[in-house]
Motif scaffolding. Structure first.
Motif, PDB file in Angstrom:
ATOM      1  N   LEU A   1      68.383 -25.096  30.278  1.00 43.87           N
ATOM      2  CA  LEU A   1      67.496 -24.574  31.328  1.00 43.87           C
ATOM      3  C   LEU A   1      66.758 -23.326  30.843  1.00 43.87           C
ATOM      4  O   LEU A   1      65.562 -23.159  31.125  1.00 43.87           O
ATOM      5  N   ALA A   2      67.443 -22.462  30.099  1.00 43.06           N
ATOM      6  CA  ALA A   2      66.796 -21.249  29.585  1.00 43.06           C
ATOM      7  C   ALA A   2      65.658 -21.594  28.630  1.00 43.06           C
ATOM      8  O   ALA A   2      64.568 -20.998  28.690  1.00 43.06           O
ATOM      9  N   ILE A   3      65.876 -22.582  27.750  1.00 44.00           N
ATOM     10  CA  ILE A   3      64.840 -22.985  26.792  1.00 44.00           C
ATOM     11  C   ILE A   3      63.664 -23.644  27.502  1.00 44.00           C
ATOM     12  O   ILE A   3      62.495 -23.373  27.191  1.00 44.00           O
ATOM     13  N   ILE A   4      63.955 -24.506  28.475  1.00 41.73           N
ATOM     14  CA  ILE A   4      62.886 -25.186  29.219  1.00 41.73           C
ATOM     15  C   ILE A   4      62.030 -24.178  29.978  1.00 41.73           C
ATOM     16  O   ILE A   4      60.785 -24.267  29.982  1.00 41.73           O
ATOM     17  N   ILE A   5      62.658 -23.210  30.619  1.00 39.95           N
ATOM     18  CA  ILE A   5      61.900 -22.184  31.349  1.00 39.95           C
ATOM     19  C   ILE A   5      61.008 -21.399  30.384  1.00 39.95           C
ATOM     20  O   ILE A   5      59.831 -21.148  30.664  1.00 39.95           O
ATOM     21  N   ALA A   6      61.561 -21.027  29.220  1.00 41.07           N
ATOM     22  CA  ALA A   6      60.769 -20.296  28.224  1.00 41.07           C
ATOM     23  C   ALA A   6      59.610 -21.140  27.713  1.00 41.07           C
ATOM     24  O   ALA A   6      58.495 -20.640  27.521  1.00 41.07           O
TER      25      ALA A   6
END
Length: 476
Positions: free
Chosen positions: A158-163
């Motif tokens: 989720l952190a990578i997708i948001i970034a």
């Protein structure tokens, strides 16, 4: 003459150059470029595992993969579809703009294909990033941190997708310049490692003969039957995104880079096949659960580098469909298929656009997919079904383009019959995914198409009411 002049001017805005080719490698080929990581694995698993691998299987399955990429990606999309551009823009809605005068009913395949591609675009970032993070577990040092807790994988994903979605506002050109060198290294790695094993077992080159693929498809030794085409189709899932991204990078830059990309992809597939033929009788491989030839064929010292590089490449793979979605929605808005949204142009180059609303909706959709499915095995079950619908719709519209716009007589009929039959086989073979997660992308596609139908009908009524007003209504 005026139409040709406009087309020429639109392409001149994005000239062929080393810089633009680097952007193309970073933006366009992420999806199709990461397919060697899972296609051979899916083929082996579908045939009963490493114990069922024979020379007939390797040469036949690889032949099906090679000719799937050649027929669908090279011939249909690179050589034919890229010629059907609307002032430099590509994608199914740009294609519909060229043929809409041929029949009002053509709006149906255009909406269906566009909705399916947008639904697949929401799923792709979720499945590729989750697969990449799970792949890091094969490195002992990373496994010590992540462990078997899937919740940590979901949080990192989720952190990578948001970034990834947050950086979209800087524009395709800057993203491409950042991703381009990495994808160039990735393709060189694919081609180099594949070529190494091809030299060890040159007989694998026999897979270039299409007769091998047809014979194996009909062979009793093909344990998967026609369903093997569902695994082969994964090798070309990024072809539709390639067509949609044309407006971002220009047709000439795709022409210039595709031969390099295709050679590297085919070498990787053949290298994995050569390794399988050399190691099919290896008893140590029998006990490996979920064996992946792409990683297993590499030396232990090289494997951490390969896993790290493939993780970055898998994250970049999402970029192709994200940028394609911007182009699709932009074209749909011009056709009154979707509400008109705020569009930003981060660069002066034609085709570079960013739509905040689309970016935010896709971000929310990806987050929901990750939270709903949790792991890549469940997501992969939904992957690839919707895109077969898009390809069939594109084939239908291309028939009218070739027949009515290009004024060709016989060739369009041969083109439509051949590709609709081929893609029909792929669609049927992918239907097994419906109850294993494919229903989700179909539901998303139906929701998106419902929005298009409502908006299109609503604007049509508004246009009719506007044109029927008496002349005195316009006078002071």
């Amino acid at each position: 003459m005026e139409q040709k002049a406009k087309e020429a001017a639109s392409h001149a805005a994005i000239p062929v150059s080393i810089s633009a080719m680097l952007v193309t490698l970073g933006v366009v080929y992420g999806d199709i470029g990461t397919s060697p990581m899972y296609v051979t694995k899916a083929l082996v698993a579908g045939n009963g595992g490493i114990g069922s691998v024979t020379e007939e299987f390797v040469l036949g399955a690889l032949s099906l993969v090679v000719w799937t990429v050649t027929l669908l990606t090279t011939i249909k999309y690179v050589l034919i579809s890229l010629r059907a551009d609307n002032h430099g823009e590509g994608g199914i809605f740009a294609l519909y703009s060229l043929v809409k005068r041929c029949g009002k009913w053509l709006i149906i395949p255009a909406m269906l294909g566009g909705a399916a591609l947008l639904a697949d675009g929401i799923l792709t970032p979720a499945v590729t990033v989750t697969t990449a993070i799970e792949g890091l577990r094969t490195i002992p040092a990373v496994h010590a941190v992540l462990g078997d807790d899937q919740g940590r994988v979901v949080a990192i994903t989720l952190a990578i997708i948001i970034a990834l979605f947050l950086v979209q506002r800087i524009g395709t050109a800057k993203i491409g310049h950042a991703f381009g060198p990495i994808m160039t290294l990735w393709f060189l790695f694919l081609g180099g490692t594949g070529l190494f094993f091809v030299f060890q077992h040159p007989a694998v080159l026999l897979c270039l003969n299409p007769v091998r693929g047809i014979a194996f498809l009909l062979s009793p030794n093909n344990h998967a039957g026609i369903m093997i085409l569902g695994s082969c189709f994964l090798a070309t899932t990024g072809a539709e995104a390639l067509y949609s991204d044309m407006g971002h990078v220009g047709r000439g830059n795709i022409y210039a880079t595709w031969p390099f990309v295709k050679c590297c992809l085919l070498l990787s597939y053949m290298g994995q096949g050569a390794w399988l033929m050399n190691n099919a009788a290896n008893p140590e491989l029998m006990g490996i659960a979920d064996l992946n030839p792409f990683y297993q064929m590499l030396a232990p010292g090289l494997r951490p580098f390969a896993v790290g590089l493939s993780t970055v490449a898998a994250i970049i793979a999402s970029q192709a469909l994200i940028t394609g979605a911007f182009s699709l929605v932009s074209e749909a808005s011009r056709l009154d298929l979707m509400p008109h949204m705020q569009v930003f142009y981060p660069a002066e180059t034609k085709g570079q656009l960013y739509i905040p609303m689309v970016n935010n909706v896709m971000l929310v959709g990806c987050v929901i997919v990750v939270l709903l499915f949790q792991n890549s095995a469940h997501m992969e079950a939904a992957y690839g079904l919707a895109i077969t619908l898009t390809m069939m719709c594109t084939t239908l519209l291309l028939f009218f383009y070739l027949h009515e716009e290009r004024k060709l007589k016989v060739a369009p009929w041969i083109f439509a019959a051949f590709f609709l039959l081929l893609e029909g086989f792929f669609f049927v073979s992918s239907l097994t995914k419906f109850f294993h997660g494919g229903y989700f992308t179909i539901l998303m596609a139906a929701l998106i198409m419902g929005i298009m139908v409502c908006w299109y009908n609503g604007t049509a009524v508004e246009r009719r009411q506007f044109t029927l007003l008496p002349l005195r209504s316009y006078l002071p």
